[in-house]
Design an enzyme around this catalytic site. Sequence first.
Site, PDB file in Angstrom:
ATOM      1  N   SER A  23      61.098  -3.563  -8.996  1.00  0.00           N
ATOM      2  CA  SER A  23      59.910  -2.741  -9.171  1.00  0.00           C
ATOM      3  C   SER A  23      58.929  -3.549 -10.005  1.00  0.00           C
ATOM      4  CB  SER A  23      60.276  -1.436  -9.866  1.00  0.00           C
ATOM      5  OG  SER A  23      59.105  -0.710 -10.134  1.00  0.00           O
ATOM      6  N   MET A  30      12.876   3.454  -1.487  1.00  0.00           N
ATOM      7  CA  MET A  30      11.757   2.568  -1.210  1.00  0.00           C
ATOM      8  C   MET A  30      10.588   3.406  -0.736  1.00  0.00           C
ATOM      9  SD  MET A  30      13.847  -0.654   0.187  1.00  0.00           S
ATOM     10  CE  MET A  30      14.489   0.348   1.457  1.00  0.00           C
ATOM     11  N   GLY A  49      14.891   7.851  -0.515  1.00  0.00           N
ATOM     12  CA  GLY A  49      13.761   7.826  -1.430  1.00  0.00           C
ATOM     13  C   GLY A  49      13.670   6.607  -2.315  1.00  0.00           C
ATOM     14  N   CYS A  73      55.395   0.158  -9.931  1.00  0.00           N
ATOM     15  CA  CYS A  73      55.175   1.341 -10.756  1.00  0.00           C
ATOM     16  C   CYS A  73      54.063   0.999 -11.724  1.00  0.00           C
ATOM     17  CB  CYS A  73      56.447   1.745 -11.482  1.00  0.00           C
ATOM     18  SG  CYS A  73      57.098   0.479 -12.567  1.00  0.00           S
ATOM     19  N   ARG A 128      20.347  10.359  10.482  1.00  0.00           N
ATOM     20  CA  ARG A 128      21.328   9.430   9.908  1.00  0.00           C
ATOM     21  C   ARG A 128      22.578  10.229   9.576  1.00  0.00           C
ATOM     22  NH1 ARG A 128      17.582   9.062   4.703  1.00  0.00           N
ATOM     23  NH2 ARG A 128      18.016  11.104   3.865  1.00  0.00           N
ATOM     24  N   ARG A 183       6.976   3.129   7.090  1.00  0.00           N
ATOM     25  CA  ARG A 183       8.191   3.632   6.436  1.00  0.00           C
ATOM     26  C   ARG A 183       9.217   2.528   6.264  1.00  0.00           C
ATOM     27  NH1 ARG A 183      10.187   8.227  10.421  1.00  0.00           N
ATOM     28  NH2 ARG A 183      11.140   9.045   8.510  1.00  0.00           N
ATOM     29  N   HIS A 196      16.277  15.567  -3.445  1.00  0.00           N
ATOM     30  CA  HIS A 196      16.771  14.281  -3.956  1.00  0.00           C
ATOM     31  C   HIS A 196      17.964  14.472  -4.878  1.00  0.00           C
ATOM     32  CE1 HIS A 196      16.650  10.913  -6.882  1.00  0.00           C
ATOM     33  NE2 HIS A 196      16.563  10.214  -5.777  1.00  0.00           N
ATOM     34  N   LYS A 221      17.090   3.452   9.806  1.00  0.00           N
ATOM     35  CA  LYS A 221      16.068   4.387  10.288  1.00  0.00           C
ATOM     36  C   LYS A 221      15.489   3.908  11.607  1.00  0.00           C
ATOM     37  CE  LYS A 221      13.482   6.136   7.025  1.00  0.00           C
ATOM     38  NZ  LYS A 221      12.557   5.842   5.915  1.00  0.00           N
ATOM     39  N   TYR A 238      57.320   0.876  -1.371  1.00  0.00           N
ATOM     40  CA  TYR A 238      56.574   2.051  -1.839  1.00  0.00           C
ATOM     41  C   TYR A 238      55.640   1.656  -2.984  1.00  0.00           C
ATOM     42  CZ  TYR A 238      59.639   1.820  -5.854  1.00  0.00           C
ATOM     43  OH  TYR A 238      60.281   1.366  -6.963  1.00  0.00           O
TER      44      TYR A 238
HETATM   45  P1  ADP Z   1      12.533   8.290   3.064  1.00  0.00           P
HETATM   46  O1  ADP Z   1      13.269   7.091   3.518  1.00  0.00           O
HETATM   47  O2  ADP Z   1      12.226   8.284   1.612  1.00  0.00           O
HETATM   48  O3  ADP Z   1      13.141   9.554   3.557  1.00  0.00           O
HETATM   49  P2  ADP Z   1      10.621   8.469   5.178  1.00  0.00           P
HETATM   50  O4  ADP Z   1      10.208   7.184   5.792  1.00  0.00           O
HETATM   51  O5  ADP Z   1      11.633   9.247   5.912  1.00  0.00           O
HETATM   52  O6  ADP Z   1      11.081   8.191   3.703  1.00  0.00           O
HETATM   53  O7  ADP Z   1       9.312   9.304   4.971  1.00  0.00           O
HETATM   54  C1  ADP Z   1       9.245  10.439   4.158  1.00  0.00           C
HETATM   55  C2  ADP Z   1       8.675  11.628   4.917  1.00  0.00           C
HETATM   56  O8  ADP Z   1       7.405  11.340   5.444  1.00  0.00           O
HETATM   57  C3  ADP Z   1       9.507  11.985   6.107  1.00  0.00           C
HETATM   58  O9  ADP Z   1      10.505  12.864   5.700  1.00  0.00           O
HETATM   59  C4  ADP Z   1       8.528  12.649   7.039  1.00  0.00           C
HETATM   60  O10 ADP Z   1       8.502  14.016   6.807  1.00  0.00           O
HETATM   61  C5  ADP Z   1       7.215  12.046   6.652  1.00  0.00           C
HETATM   62  N1  ADP Z   1       6.803  11.128   7.724  1.00  0.00           N
HETATM   63  C6  ADP Z   1       7.112   9.834   7.863  1.00  0.00           C
HETATM   64  N2  ADP Z   1       6.581   9.334   8.989  1.00  0.00           N
HETATM   65  C7  ADP Z   1       5.926  10.351   9.589  1.00  0.00           C
HETATM   66  C8  ADP Z   1       5.198  10.476  10.791  1.00  0.00           C
HETATM   67  N3  ADP Z   1       5.003   9.456  11.624  1.00  0.00           N
HETATM   68  N4  ADP Z   1       4.659  11.671  11.079  1.00  0.00           N
HETATM   69  C9  ADP Z   1       4.841  12.708  10.249  1.00  0.00           C
HETATM   70  N5  ADP Z   1       5.523  12.665   9.108  1.00  0.00           N
HETATM   71  C10 ADP Z   1       6.061  11.497   8.772  1.00  0.00           C
HETATM   72 MG    MG Z   2      13.434  10.143   5.326  1.00  0.00          MG
END
Ligand code: ADP
Ligand code: MG
Length: 911
Positions: A797, A114, A112, A865, A347, A103, A470, A33, A885
């Site tokens: 074989s 962490m 989702g 085989c 990603r 994040r 999810h 990320k 093969y």
């Molecule tokens: P995950 O790895 O579980 O997707 P994220 O770090 O992407 O978690 O955060 C989840 C959500 O929180 C993101 O999809 C985004 O919509 C929101 N978010 C995270 N950081 C910001 C930010 N700086 N401003 C606005 N929304 C945010």
């Molecule tokens: Mg995300």
Amino acid sequence: MTKKWVYTFSEVDKAEEYGGGEWEGVRGFLGGKGANLAEMTRIGIPVPPGFTVTTEACNAYLEAGGTFPEEMWEQEKDALEKVERETGKKFGDTKNPLLVSCRSGAKFSMPGMMDTVLNIGLNDKTAKAIAKLTGDERFVYDAYRRLVQMFGSVVMDMPGEVFEEVLTKARDKAGVETDTELKAEDWKAVTDEFKSIFKRYTNKDFPTDPYEQLKMATEAVFKSWNGKRAIDYRNAAKISHNLGTAVNIQTMVFGNMGDDCATGVALTRNGTTGENQIEGDYLINAQGEDVVAGIRLTEDLRKLKEEMPSIYDEFEQISHRLEKHYRDMQDVEFTVEKGKLWMLQTRDGKRTAQSAVRIAIEMAEDGLITREEAVMRVTPEQVDFFLHPQFDRKTTEAAKDTGNLLATGLNVSPGAAFGVVAFDADLAEAWAKKEGKQVIMVRPETKPDDVHGMLAAQGILTSRGGRTSHAALVARQFGKPAVVGVSELDIDMGRRQMKVKDVVIKEGDWISIDGTSGEVYAGKLETVVPDIKDPLLLKLLTWADEFRRLGVWANADYPSDAQRARDYGAEGIGLCRTEHMFFEAERLPFVQKMIMTDSSSEQREALNALLPFQREDFAGLFRAMDGLPVIIRLIDPPLHEFLPNHVDLIRELADLKLRLQHCGKLEEIDELLSQINTKERILKRVESLSEQNPMLGLRGVRLGIHIPELTIMQVRAIFEASCLVAKEGVDVHPEIMIPLTCHVNELKVQREVLETEAKKVMEKQGIEIDYKFGTMIEIPRAALTADEIAEYASFFSFGTNDLTQTTFGISRDDAEASFLVEYMEKGILPDNPFATIDRNGVGELMKIAVKKGRAIKPDLECGICGEHGGDPQSILLCHELGLTYVSCSPFRVPVARLAAAHAVLREGKTE
Ligand code: ADP
Ligand code: MG
Ligand code: MG
């Protein structure tokens, strides 16, 4: 100098230098990320400013038992200062306060898994300041309560339900249905309530110091790397546990400041079909989490085009740019704040097998990636998926006619599945693992804690959530059929049942789901395995064929199997097991007669009766494989397998004797006596044939030597069939294979028998057949003396199943049901050696055999085989050993074609 633990999003060049100039290094270092946020910043895509604390810092923190490495926190504060300068806001300021999100982000995406905390920096004072700045109290207190809520559950481990309860009460009190209808006053009250619950649960006041909030959130993200759900996910996705997670601190942008705001997620191409069209979900006036959590019903992204046309255009352009830049389909998150678009994440997107193939082909045809890359983009498992069960059209039509179609939802992960309904992950796992039940896991929506149940289930069904929910992401990643967002499903967790229209389905009832069409059926529908007619898949496999050097043959005993194998691209038959032909109802009596008699003339008679059957089988096989080699293995199993089972015989005899005691009629007595007599003779023979270790007993070539007529009859059938089809114009290439050879002298003897008989037939028919004589290598002694053996064999074989059994000295059937499982659980064996060839032991014997054999005959044909021939990892080994093969089941042929190409394309690349 202390280490650099923190990089701002505009410092990706520095991170690259540190990572040895390699992008993979940067990703490992800043996490996926963080690296991508920095990369988007570098190429000028609008990203809210921020910085990344490295995975190294996380690992240092965890190793130190939970203390920040030296200077890390100071660097974090410095970076925050830079963000303050860039945004013109100040963290904790009472005039223009900066808010940030915290994040997580590891090298490999774990959707989702962490934790994330939004709106950090809010307290009573900053909240007032923002309310004054924006004039929107409702928004501010909604954000504030979210901070307390996320901070409570993520940082302090509080149960989510306690907050949900307060929200429900607030809605009831205000007399509204949804959160969006709650007003500023309501949110203020909720925030206060949240804070007091926070204190009750944690014995601490909610931290009002923004820096304290940030510090604790950073720690929580570090710790979440070792949380249970993260560990479970890594185990399932085979991600290493020592990578650590980075922490991204980023300026908040708000999608919940009114109707000119929105937030959403999208895939730049269709993740299910691969169509080159953006798909996604969004919500007007909402904050990020709302979309993925499936709490509110999301809108299809296509609608954004009407609601915010210029934003949509810009978004579309950015999507195209990102695809070009990363040369792959992207999964993006975005937020619109007061008419301005911000990208929050990108990603490589998860996709179904079908989508992977289509995207790879189309990107290669557009010149975005090479054909080599396209072939590498699709995994052997994904090819395998094309051969997975689907519902038959007739079955689904019938189910519809009888009113068993319950509902239709979003078809997010293809394939058919049926099972009993389980309403939670633990039960789904328990039923599947402990009771061997087939389970469909049904939930309103899934959360990261549910992954273990989803993995154990055959399929997943949810009543809420969109294409990017999810449930959809996880199902696609693990190839589980899934239908989501079936709003007609009324799930009652209390009663453990669901209602659709008038139908009530209880936990434990059977349902069937079709992830390809999105349909949900009551009951258990039959599935069929489809033909791989998908033209795009066929094209990809043709590309793979251009790269691979390893041949792909198939194991087939019947003409119909051979035809299927050929349709799937097999270039020969690597194994035809003749004994299967002996088991058919009309033939078995002759086989038994042959085994029962001691007179060689009777034996010959029985064998002669079998001959026409065998000849016809072989002729069919040769016709199907016109122009290609067909390896026929002479009879292999111990003879007792053709006779009735010992226990059954004893029981039948006892029955007959009992009937005899109570029988009055003379002619019946005679009949019974004669039956008893026959059974007793058979029993005697069964007993005389019984061995302590049949696997190591009178079988394979030993049988051919013991009963030469057996070899003669089979050879005659093979050659008569060859001459027959040759006369029809078929280009026939039989290869006769001797099983279980240990000593060259066995081959000498059998070759003599074969040549004499073959010559006889060919002379009589007046045709020369181009044939080969060879052997299986499935006993260590044969591998070790392969040079001697090669003098008498023109092909080898590897029978890696027997070779594994005899190398390890374990019997597969017994071991797989007992200690082998324990060995794998305890990590004594890394893999099941019967599924993936044991490289160091069995693989080494194969290497010796190939080397010694080819020293005598440089062009010795060497193949494998047996089941290993269809296993991608084993195929890689076979490629390295220079085999001619691999031969596998017809259904694995497409998988093997791709895996063999991967083996070439991976050469010289370490992973
Ligand atoms: P995950 O790895 O579980 O997707 P994220 O770090 O992407 O978690 O955060 C989840 C959500 O929180 C993101 O999809 C985004 O919509 C929101 N978010 C995270 N950081 C910001 C930010 N700086 N401003 C606005 N929304 C945010
Ligand atoms: Mg995300
Ligand atoms: Mg064998």
